[in-house]
Design a protein around this motif. Structure first.
Motif, mmCIF file in Angstrom:
data_model
loop_
_atom_site.group_PDB
_atom_site.id
_atom_site.type_symbol
_atom_site.label_atom_id
_atom_site.label_comp_id
_atom_site.label_asym_id
_atom_site.label_seq_id
_atom_site.Cartn_x
_atom_site.Cartn_y
_atom_site.Cartn_z
ATOM 1 N N VAL A 33 0.865 -1.181 0.000
ATOM 2 C CA VAL A 33 0.000 0.000 0.000
ATOM 3 C C VAL A 33 0.897 1.226 0.000
ATOM 4 O O VAL A 33 1.703 1.404 0.915
ATOM 5 C CB VAL A 33 -0.924 0.015 1.238
ATOM 6 N N LEU B 241 -8.866 0.304 0.874
ATOM 7 C CA LEU B 241 -7.575 0.984 0.926
ATOM 8 C C LEU B 241 -7.597 2.252 0.076
ATOM 9 O O LEU B 241 -7.149 3.310 0.513
ATOM 10 C CB LEU B 241 -6.462 0.044 0.474
ATOM 11 N N ALA C 76 -5.191 5.482 -0.146
ATOM 12 C CA ALA C 76 -4.022 4.853 -0.776
ATOM 13 C C ALA C 76 -3.862 5.359 -2.203
ATOM 14 O O ALA C 76 -4.847 5.508 -2.923
ATOM 15 C CB ALA C 76 -4.180 3.338 -0.775
ATOM 16 N N VAL D 185 -2.103 0.261 -4.764
ATOM 17 C CA VAL D 185 -2.117 -1.028 -4.088
ATOM 18 C C VAL D 185 -1.601 -2.018 -5.129
ATOM 19 O O VAL D 185 -2.269 -2.298 -6.115
ATOM 20 C CB VAL D 185 -3.533 -1.422 -3.611
#
Length: 102
Positions: free
Chosen positions: A40, A82, A87, A90
């Motif tokens: 991440v 995420l 983020a 990923v």
């Protein structure tokens, strides 16, 4: 010797391609799936560990990079969560571990 604008632009593009070529394959992979290890990557002003915590995924490495953490994807919604929590990327963490020889 004079350098034209088009020559300078070509040299800058060629330099960018050479610099980015080692990491481009990481970004061109398919999304990690449930049960996979993922890296991440957060923004420079973000906190990847906080993002992972808020998304409900478990960190799997004892060390953290300045902009990223390795996590185990536990559900089909993990990647979406995420991204929803901030983020930037990923990507396949197992491939990153192979490259870094950890």
């Amino acid at each position: 010797m004079k350098v034209s604008v088009s020559d300078a632009a070509f040299m800058m593009i060629a330099t960018a391609i050479v610099i980015c070529s080692p990491i481009l394959p990481l970004f061109m992979q398919a999304r990690p799936q449930v049960g996979d290890i993922a890296l991440v990557v957060a923004s420079p002003w973000g906190d990847a560990a906080w993002i992972a915590n808020k998304a409900g995924v478990q960190e799997v490495a004892p060390e953290r990079a300045p902009l990223g953490v390795l996590v185990a994807l536990e559900s089909p919604e993990s990647v979406s969560q995420l991204y929803a929590h901030g983020a930037w990327l990923v990507i396949d963490g197992e491939r990153v571990l192979e490259i870094c020889a950890i």
